[in-house]
Design an enzyme around this catalytic site. Sequence first.
Site, short mmCIF file in Angstrom:
data_model
loop_
_atom_site.label_atom_id
_atom_site.label_comp_id
_atom_site.label_asym_id
_atom_site.label_seq_id
_atom_site.Cartn_x
_atom_site.Cartn_y
_atom_site.Cartn_z
N HIS A 50 0.86 -1.19 0.00
CA HIS A 50 0.00 0.00 0.00
C HIS A 50 0.90 1.23 0.00
O HIS A 50 2.04 1.20 0.49
CB HIS A 50 -0.89 0.02 1.24
CG HIS A 50 -1.95 -1.04 1.24
ND1 HIS A 50 -3.04 -0.97 2.07
CD2 HIS A 50 -2.09 -2.18 0.51
CE1 HIS A 50 -3.81 -2.02 1.85
NE2 HIS A 50 -3.25 -2.77 0.92
N GLU A 52 0.93 3.87 1.80
CA GLU A 52 1.41 4.29 3.13
C GLU A 52 2.60 3.45 3.58
O GLU A 52 3.61 3.98 4.07
CB GLU A 52 0.30 4.15 4.18
CG GLU A 52 -0.92 4.98 3.90
CD GLU A 52 -2.01 4.23 3.16
OE1 GLU A 52 -3.19 4.45 3.48
OE2 GLU A 52 -1.70 3.42 2.25
N CYS A 80 -6.18 1.91 5.75
CA CYS A 80 -6.80 0.66 6.18
C CYS A 80 -6.22 0.27 7.55
O CYS A 80 -5.26 0.90 8.03
CB CYS A 80 -6.52 -0.44 5.15
SG CYS A 80 -4.80 -1.02 5.15
N CYS A 83 -2.38 -0.34 7.51
CA CYS A 83 -1.61 0.89 7.39
C CYS A 83 -1.71 1.73 8.65
O CYS A 83 -0.72 2.35 9.07
CB CYS A 83 -2.05 1.67 6.16
SG CYS A 83 -1.62 0.82 4.62
#
Length: 147
Positions: A50, A52, A80, A83
Site C-alpha cells: 500500500h 502508506e 486501512c 496501514c
Amino acid sequence: MTPFLATALAEALAAGRRGEVPVGAVVVRDGRVLAAAGNRVEELSDPTAHAEILALRAAAALTGEPRLPGCDLWVTLEPCPMCAAAISFARIRRLYFGAYDPKGGGVDHGAKVFDHATCHHRPEVIGGLEEERMAALLRDFFRDRRP
C-alpha cells in the site's frame, strides 16, 4: 490544495495509470518530503504494498531509523487497519488524509486502530481534506473497471 496533498494526489494518479488502486502517500518532516509512494500491490504481487507502507519504508530507510517521530503522513484515502497499525508503529506525529473509507478504513471507520487500548501511539488525525476530489478519483477508477 496543500503541496503535500498535491504530491500524494500525483502519486495516486500515477498508481491508477499503472492499474493500481489510486492511492498516494507522502511522508514529510520539517516541511520537506522524505518519501512519496503510490500503491504497488499488483505490480509487486504484494498485498502489503500500500502507498502508506511503501512511503513509511522509504522514509525509514532514508533516515536509518525504524520510527519517524516528528513526521507527518499525507494520504489520499483513509488508511486501512494494516496501514493504521504501521502508522502507529512508525510514531507518525500527524496523519492527514483525503477521502473517508467507510468500507475499508481503519482510522475513522472499521477497526478504528488508534482508539484501541493496545495502540501505543495515536497520531493527530485530520481527515476529509479535498474529500470529494479524492473520493471521485477512486469512484472513477472502479467505475471504469466494473461492467
